[in-house]
Design an enzyme around this catalytic site. Structure first.
Site, PDB file in Angstrom:
ATOM      1  NE  ARG A  48      -3.134   0.147   3.297  1.00 45.89           N
ATOM      2  CZ  ARG A  48      -2.687   1.263   4.399  1.00 45.89           C
ATOM      3  NH1 ARG A  48      -1.738   2.252   4.406  1.00 45.89           N
ATOM      4  NH2 ARG A  48      -2.059  -0.061   5.925  1.00 45.89           N
ATOM      5  CE1 TYR A 101     -15.918  11.613 -16.151  1.00 50.41           C
ATOM      6  CE2 TYR A 101     -15.083  11.926 -14.341  1.00 50.41           C
ATOM      7  CZ  TYR A 101     -15.268  11.391 -15.047  1.00 50.41           C
ATOM      8  OH  TYR A 101     -16.137   9.709 -14.436  1.00 50.41           O
ATOM      9  CG  ASP A 173      -8.611  15.529 -16.022  1.00 49.62           C
ATOM     10  OD1 ASP A 173      -8.273  15.534 -16.430  1.00 49.62           O
ATOM     11  OD2 ASP A 173      -9.937  15.941 -15.275  1.00 49.62           O
ATOM     12  CE  LYS A 198     -11.609   7.900 -18.638  1.00 50.14           C
ATOM     13  NZ  LYS A 198     -12.053   9.296 -18.715  1.00 50.14           N
TER      14      LYS A 198
HETATM   15  C1  LIG Z   1     -12.719   9.934 -17.692  1.00 50.26           C
HETATM   16  C2  LIG Z   1     -11.643  11.003 -16.863  1.00 50.26           C
HETATM   17  C3  LIG Z   1     -12.111  11.257 -15.821  1.00 50.26           C
HETATM   18  C4  LIG Z   1     -12.109  10.213 -14.183  1.00 50.26           C
HETATM   19  O1  LIG Z   1     -10.973   8.842 -14.924  1.00 50.26           O
HETATM   20  P1  LIG Z   1     -11.948   8.071 -14.047  1.00 50.26           P
HETATM   21  O2  LIG Z   1     -10.415   7.185 -14.241  1.00 50.26           O
HETATM   22  O3  LIG Z   1     -12.720   7.253 -14.838  1.00 50.26           O
HETATM   23  O4  LIG Z   1     -12.021   7.783 -12.207  1.00 50.26           O
HETATM   24  C5  LIG Z   1     -11.370  12.427 -15.347  1.00 50.26           C
HETATM   25  N1  LIG Z   1     -11.293  13.539 -15.954  1.00 50.26           N
HETATM   26  C6  LIG Z   1     -11.819  13.465 -17.446  1.00 50.26           C
HETATM   27  C7  LIG Z   1     -11.183  14.262 -18.228  1.00 50.26           C
HETATM   28  C8  LIG Z   1     -12.407  11.607 -18.216  1.00 50.26           C
HETATM   29  O5  LIG Z   1     -12.085  12.255 -19.146  1.00 50.26           O
END
Ligand SMILES: *Cc1c(COP(=O)(O)O)cnc(C)c1O
Length: 377
Positions: A48, A101, A173, A198
């Site tokens: 962890r 998001y 982000d 992603k």
């Molecule tokens: C998918 C996404 C998230 C969230 O990520 P997860 O891995 O699904 O928790 C946050 N910001 C953006 C821009 C995303 O496309």
């Protein structure tokens, strides 16, 4: 050694053939705990807190994004949550974009309800809107650009300057643009967050997230503590898989982007499509800003609005044969999604909006797929 190119770092950063077997591919260290020597921990104690696969991944992520430290989480949401936990406190005010998001909005509306955090949405397309919204108790400015799902573009450098002048940390982000096209640290941002689910993962098979810091310091230390003590960590296998996916990340990105650019241009001329959202189109309201802060392309995501409302939009999504109708993005395969249906309790997207994650297939096949799907509407 001179500074290595992104493509080289994506292959090599974070791992050298290990000593025991000389294994060229990093071994998967599937253990929760590590032996002590004479009662003293050797390198690691407990997975962890740290694990060799996670350390390799974090080293690579920090180098790819150009930061001082990277901290991996079990999902993008866990990563975003850690940033909020690290910099906010009761009574704090935070600015988020009016298009972003939906999970970020939901975190504030549901999870932080009762924590006295005041989350304000701002149209950040104009820098002065951000400046005007700042208050004495503003503790964080959260940017996402291009935004999900309307591909709004925000001037990162302009916003970062306004925030830095007031001593407020800025987080970005960078999931959609990725460091291949956009380098927020070079534009003055303090914290970068990724859903590694992603483009970094790139194959729609790993859930993960990361926070990358421009500098080591108090915020980095707090996020590191939240990772180890909060425990929202990725498994060694997920770290291993993501590390392997990252090796081809710089090869995939230009294909996602040139495919999206060509598809956006094609869709822009179709009578059945009311509107195309893509920062690479000169008709995008902040195309000029995108051109200055994104290099080498505008990414693989676009959205469209279909004439005839929700029914026609869903029909178009279903008519496509190569594009799969599913949520998520950034994988090698093309996906299309009726976004409003995926946005939970308080959806915002127009009901005729389809979000498209353009994959790395042959672009002619993708365009022909849209031609046949549009012809059958
Ligand atoms: C998918 C996404 C998230 C969230 O990520 P997860 O891995 O699904 O928790 C946050 N910001 C953006 C821009 C995303 O496309």
């Amino acid at each position: 050694m001179p500074e290595l190119h992104l493509n080289t770092q994506a292959v090599h950063a974070g791992y050298e053939p290990e000593k025991q077997f000389g294994s060229v591919s990093q071994p998967l260290i599937l253990t929760t705990t590590f032996e002590r020597e004479n009662g003293v921990p050797r390198e690691h104690i407990y997975t962890r807190n740290e694990n060799p696969n996670r350390i390799s991944l974090e080293t690579k992520l920090a180098i790819l994004e150009g930061g001082a430290d990277a901290i991996a989480f079990a999902s993008g949401q866990a990563a975003a949550f850690a940033v909020f936990q690290a910099v906010l406190e009761p009574g704090a005010h935070v600015l988020i974009p009016d298009d972003c998001y939906h999970g970020i909005r939901t975190l504030f509306a549901q999870v932080y309800q009762g924590w006295q955090i005041n989350c304000e949405e701002v149209d950040m397309s104009v820098v002065s809107h951000v400046a005007d919204a700042i208050r004495p108790e503003t503790k964080l400015i959260w940017i996402e650009t291009p935004t999900n799902p309307k591909l709004k573009i925000f001037d990162i450098q302009g916003i970062a300057k306004v925030a830095t002048d007031k001593g407020i940390p800025v987080a970005c982000d960078n999931t959609w643009a990725t460091p291949f096209f956009q380098r927020p640290f070079e534009l003055g941002v303090d914290i970068v967050m990724h859903s590694t689910t992603k483009y970094f993962g790139g194959h729609s098979d790993i859930l993960g997230g990361a926070v990358i810091l421009r500098e080591k310091g108090t915020i980095a230390a707090r996020i590191r503590a939240i990772q180890g003590t909060g425990g929202g960590v990725p498994s060694p296998f997920d770290c291993w898989l993501l590390n392997r996916s990252l090796a081809t990340f710089p090869l995939r990105m230009p294909v996602h982007s040139s495919n999206a650019q060509a598809l956006a241009q094609f869709l822009h001329h179709q009578a059945a499509i009311e509107r195309v959202y893509y920062p690479g189109l000169p008709t995008h309201p902040n195309h000029e800003v995108a051109k200055t802060q994104m290099q080498g392309g505008f990414g693989g995501m676009l959205s469209i609005e279909v004439k005839g409302g929700m029914e026609k939009a869903i029909e178009l999504a279903e008519n496509l044969q190569i594009f799969t109708h599913a949520t998520s993005l950034g994988g090698v395969e093309s996906l299309i999604e009726h976004r409003r249906s995926a946005e939970g309790l308080h959806p915002r997207s127009p009901d005729n909006l389809l979000r498209v994650s353009v994959g790395i297939e042959f672009v002619g096949d993708l365009i022909r797929d849209f031609e046949q799907a549009l012809a059958r509407l």
